[in-house]
Design a protein around this motif. Structure first.
Motif, PDB file in Angstrom:
ATOM      1  N   PRO A 274       0.842  -1.210   0.000  1.00  0.00           N
ATOM      2  CA  PRO A 274       0.000   0.000   0.000  1.00  0.00           C
ATOM      3  C   PRO A 274       0.870   1.250   0.000  1.00  0.00           C
ATOM      4  O   PRO A 274       1.938   1.281   0.621  1.00  0.00           O
ATOM      5  CB  PRO A 274      -0.805  -0.121   1.293  1.00  0.00           C
ATOM      6  CG  PRO A 274      -0.722  -1.561   1.672  1.00  0.00           C
ATOM      7  CD  PRO A 274       0.597  -2.048   1.177  1.00  0.00           C
ATOM      8  N   ALA A 275       0.421   2.288  -0.689  1.00  0.00           N
ATOM      9  CA  ALA A 275       1.180   3.534  -0.760  1.00  0.00           C
ATOM     10  C   ALA A 275       1.166   4.240   0.595  1.00  0.00           C
ATOM     11  O   ALA A 275       0.130   4.319   1.258  1.00  0.00           O
ATOM     12  CB  ALA A 275       0.598   4.453  -1.831  1.00  0.00           C
ATOM     13  N   ALA A 276       2.324   4.729   0.988  1.00  0.00           N
ATOM     14  CA  ALA A 276       2.447   5.477   2.242  1.00  0.00           C
ATOM     15  C   ALA A 276       3.649   6.387   2.136  1.00  0.00           C
ATOM     16  O   ALA A 276       4.627   6.076   1.452  1.00  0.00           O
ATOM     17  CB  ALA A 276       2.607   4.527   3.437  1.00  0.00           C
ATOM     18  N   SER A 277       3.580   7.535   2.799  1.00  0.00           N
ATOM     19  CA  SER A 277       4.721   8.434   2.846  1.00  0.00           C
ATOM     20  C   SER A 277       5.884   7.739   3.537  1.00  0.00           C
ATOM     21  O   SER A 277       5.708   7.032   4.541  1.00  0.00           O
ATOM     22  CB  SER A 277       4.359   9.713   3.602  1.00  0.00           C
ATOM     23  OG  SER A 277       5.521  10.460   3.925  1.00  0.00           O
ATOM     24  N   SER A 278       7.064   7.963   3.020  1.00  0.00           N
ATOM     25  CA  SER A 278       8.257   7.388   3.654  1.00  0.00           C
ATOM     26  C   SER A 278       8.528   8.001   5.014  1.00  0.00           C
ATOM     27  O   SER A 278       9.346   7.484   5.784  1.00  0.00           O
ATOM     28  CB  SER A 278       9.477   7.600   2.750  1.00  0.00           C
ATOM     29  OG  SER A 278       9.708   8.990   2.526  1.00  0.00           O
ATOM     30  N   GLN A 279       7.831   9.094   5.345  1.00  0.00           N
ATOM     31  CA  GLN A 279       8.017   9.751   6.630  1.00  0.00           C
ATOM     32  C   GLN A 279       6.820   9.557   7.566  1.00  0.00           C
ATOM     33  O   GLN A 279       6.697  10.243   8.578  1.00  0.00           O
ATOM     34  CB  GLN A 279       8.284  11.242   6.418  1.00  0.00           C
ATOM     35  CG  GLN A 279       9.545  11.514   5.609  1.00  0.00           C
ATOM     36  CD  GLN A 279       9.778  12.993   5.361  1.00  0.00           C
ATOM     37  OE1 GLN A 279       9.416  13.832   6.172  1.00  0.00           O
ATOM     38  NE2 GLN A 279      10.400  13.309   4.230  1.00  0.00           N
ATOM     39  N   THR A 280       5.929   8.635   7.213  1.00  0.00           N
ATOM     40  CA  THR A 280       4.786   8.356   8.074  1.00  0.00           C
ATOM     41  C   THR A 280       5.269   7.949   9.469  1.00  0.00           C
ATOM     42  O   THR A 280       6.187   7.140   9.611  1.00  0.00           O
ATOM     43  CB  THR A 280       3.930   7.222   7.476  1.00  0.00           C
ATOM     44  OG1 THR A 280       3.344   7.680   6.265  1.00  0.00           O
ATOM     45  CG2 THR A 280       2.819   6.814   8.430  1.00  0.00           C
ATOM     46  N   GLY A 281       4.630   8.512  10.497  1.00  0.00           N
ATOM     47  CA  GLY A 281       4.994   8.207  11.870  1.00  0.00           C
ATOM     48  C   GLY A 281       5.915   9.218  12.505  1.00  0.00           C
ATOM     49  O   GLY A 281       6.150   9.182  13.715  1.00  0.00           O
ATOM     50  N   SER A 282       6.417  10.164  11.684  1.00  0.00           N
ATOM     51  CA  SER A 282       7.330  11.166  12.232  1.00  0.00           C
ATOM     52  C   SER A 282       6.601  12.312  12.913  1.00  0.00           C
ATOM     53  O   SER A 282       7.215  13.111  13.616  1.00  0.00           O
ATOM     54  CB  SER A 282       8.237  11.724  11.124  1.00  0.00           C
ATOM     55  OG  SER A 282       7.460  12.354  10.105  1.00  0.00           O
ATOM     56  N   VAL A 283       5.279  12.403  12.716  1.00  0.00           N
ATOM     57  CA  VAL A 283       4.476  13.465  13.330  1.00  0.00           C
ATOM     58  C   VAL A 283       3.229  12.842  13.950  1.00  0.00           C
ATOM     59  O   VAL A 283       2.564  12.020  13.312  1.00  0.00           O
ATOM     60  CB  VAL A 283       4.060  14.529  12.286  1.00  0.00           C
ATOM     61  CG1 VAL A 283       3.160  15.577  12.926  1.00  0.00           C
ATOM     62  CG2 VAL A 283       5.291  15.189  11.674  1.00  0.00           C
ATOM     63  N   ASP A 284       2.893  13.238  15.145  1.00  0.00           N
ATOM     64  CA  ASP A 284       1.661  12.812  15.818  1.00  0.00           C
ATOM     65  C   ASP A 284       0.659  13.954  15.712  1.00  0.00           C
ATOM     66  O   ASP A 284       0.741  14.944  16.435  1.00  0.00           O
ATOM     67  CB  ASP A 284       1.941  12.483  17.283  1.00  0.00           C
ATOM     68  CG  ASP A 284       0.691  11.949  17.995  1.00  0.00           C
ATOM     69  OD1 ASP A 284      -0.397  11.945  17.379  1.00  0.00           O
ATOM     70  OD2 ASP A 284       0.820  11.556  19.168  1.00  0.00           O
ATOM     71  N   CYS A 285      -0.303  13.808  14.785  1.00  0.00           N
ATOM     72  CA  CYS A 285      -1.262  14.888  14.547  1.00  0.00           C
ATOM     73  C   CYS A 285      -2.294  15.021  15.664  1.00  0.00           C
ATOM     74  O   CYS A 285      -3.084  15.962  15.659  1.00  0.00           O
ATOM     75  CB  CYS A 285      -1.948  14.692  13.199  1.00  0.00           C
ATOM     76  SG  CYS A 285      -0.826  14.951  11.785  1.00  0.00           S
TER      77      CYS A 285
END
Length: 518
Positions: free
Chosen positions: A283-294
């Protein structure tokens, strides 16, 4: 694939399900010739050096719905430049659009007015380039299509109408007679007597991989629009003596015999292509997913539609300098032309989503065509980035429960927006930035277009002002954190009070000020 009926080299594509009429067949590895003789083997646009895609659009929630795209070959070295072709394509699009606006203004009370142009390369070599434009429109409930193919003779540096592939008037008259003969016997579905030795009936000529001349007719020219695409394949042996010198070069380019010809008929390439297509993709996901807690940070999602375009690379430079990431809802046609930009998006932490193949209003299409528009883009995007997009933004933001349900069956969540910057209707970067900043709030999804140069000009100011307000720029799925996004649901923003559901119908209203120009 389209439903096809064959009678002596003639195809009547009735109730065609593809978004662009004739589609290059996927031949068996050992036999690169499609079984349907009127199918043209289109050139992979990514193989054409200096290619950009130009677009014309008129708003996202507007009626009429207007979207046109066409290629532009802009080689700065000048070695493969085709300014005459670029100018002619732009002029053709302008003329077709002006005619549509005149018709639409006369019938302003009719529902669902839509105009759409997409394109393919019918040939590309050191000698010749062929560009097929498919013009679709509706004023009311009926959809009709016309087709025109322009040819650029690189040897003589001139643009030819399709009839310019023929030697002279006598050749046109003989071709008209050959086509009438092949249509005879299909009545009452088609009317061969309607065909005249007139360039207007022969404005879309191409060649199949065997070198037969393919003649395409517009809707209503020889039969009812309900027939779909009507085309005739005239054997190469019957037309070889009718071709001009430029026509002979065009034929060589189309069948891959010319120097520098591009295409995908090499059996070894087909083996690699088929093998790669069968490998499961994540599945497509940003390579930086998880670096920010919204849940803790003030997050906003900048989204850009319709690209990639001529200014997308510059936009990626701007975002990179600010360490900001965004979500790009890319068209299949444009993605196929500039795959290197999509790969760069994913490398730099952005996310690629589906914006359909050719920007049709999905709510006006039957289910099978909706599925085709989505699937063709999904395949092109997946093949390019090596990941499967999980988001779709329907063109014009036009999505109802039926569209959401189809998207869900295809594994896609529907994304609209909470803030429309109105960039497609404005040329003032400051005004675009002002709207983006005014509409920002934690969880906002901001609509923009990377094919619009003023939007790219506005982006540095948007980034600066929102960062001063404490915002962090993330991709759309990151707004939802551990909640995630669900296929088949429609999302307009990611704030905690409005997590998105199938009942969300957000999106800005649009008032057209004036017809756009390319």
């Amino acid at each position: 694939m389209p439903k096809t009926g064959l009678v002596g080299g003639i195809a009547l594509l009735v109730a065609a399900v593809t978004g662009c009429g004739a589609v290059a067949a996927s031949p068996d590895v050992g036999d690169p010739l499609p079984s349907e003789p009127t199918m043209i083997d289109y050139v992979d646009p990514s193989q054409v050096y200096g290619l950009n895609v130009r677009t014309v659009a008129a708003g996202d929630a507007a009626d009429p719905h207007v979207y046109a795209s066409y290629p532009s070959i802009d080689d700065p070295s000048g070695l493969n430049d085709a300014p005459g072709l670029n100018d002619r394509l732009q002029r053709t699009v302008k003329e077709q659009l002006a005619r549509f606006w005149r018709d639409a203004s006369r019938d302003s009370e009719l529902p669902h007015r839509e105009f759409n142009i997409d394109w393919q390369f019918t040939a590309a070599s050191d000698e010749v380039i062929g560009v097929r434009l498919r013009i679709g429109e509706s004023v009311g409930t009926a959809w009709s299509e016309s087709r025109t193919t322009l040819w650029y003779d690189r040897r003589d540096r001139r643009v030819l109408d399709s009839s310019g592939l023929l030697k002279d008037r006598a050749a046109l008259e003989e071709l008209a007679s050959l086509v009438r003969e092949r249509l005879t016997g299909l009545r009452p579905r088609v009317n061969p007597r309607a065909i005249k030795a007139d360039p207007r009936f022969f404005d879309s000529l191409g060649f199949n991989p065997r070198g037969d001349l393919v003649v395409e007719f517009d809707d209503h020219q020889v039969g009812a629009a309900s027939l779909g695409r009507v085309a005739v394949a005239v054997p190469a042996s019957d037309v070889e003596h009718l071709l001009s010198a430029a026509g002979a070069r065009a034929r060589r380019a189309a069948v891959g015999e010319a120097a520098g010809a591009t295409g995908t008929r090499n059996p070894e390439l087909w083996k690699e292509f088929i093998a790669e297509a069968g490998v499961p993709k994540p599945p497509a996901a940003s390579s930086q997913t998880g670096s920010v807690d919204c849940a803790k940070a003030k997050c906003v999602a900048l989204t850009y539609d319709d690209g990639p375009g001529p200014d997308t690379g510059r936009l990626l430079d701007i975002l990179g300098r600010s360490h900001a990431r965004a979500t790009f809802f890319s068209l299949g046609t444009s993605a196929s032309a500039r795959p290197e930009l999509l790969k760069r998006m994913m490398r730099e932490g952005h996310l690629v989503g589906n914006h359909t193949w050719s920007h049709r209003d999905l709510t006006a299409l039957p289910d099978i065509k909706v599925t085709d528009q989505i699937n063709r883009a999904q395949y092109a995007l997946t093949h390019t980035v090596g990941q499967v997009p999980g988001l779709i933004r329907p063109p014009y933001g036009a999505a109802d429960d039926r569209i959401a349900s189809i998207a869900g069956e295809l594994g896609l969540a529907v994304v609209r927006w909470s803030t429309d910057t109105g960039d497609i209707r404005g040329t003032d970067p400051k005004a675009i930035a002002d709207k983006a900043v005014a509409g920002a709030r934690p969880g906002a999804i901001i609509l923009m277009h990377d094919v619009h140069a003023p939007t790219v000009d506005a982006t540095p100011e948007i980034l600066r002002r929102l960062r001063e307000k404490g915002y962090t720029f993330v991709t759309v799925p990151e707004l939802y954190g551990s909640r995630g996004m669900t296929s088949g649901r429609t999302y307009t923003s990611g704030d905690s009070e409005n997590p998105g559901s199938s009942e969300d119908r957000g999106g800005g209203s649009v008032t057209l000020q004036r017809p756009p120009t390319p």
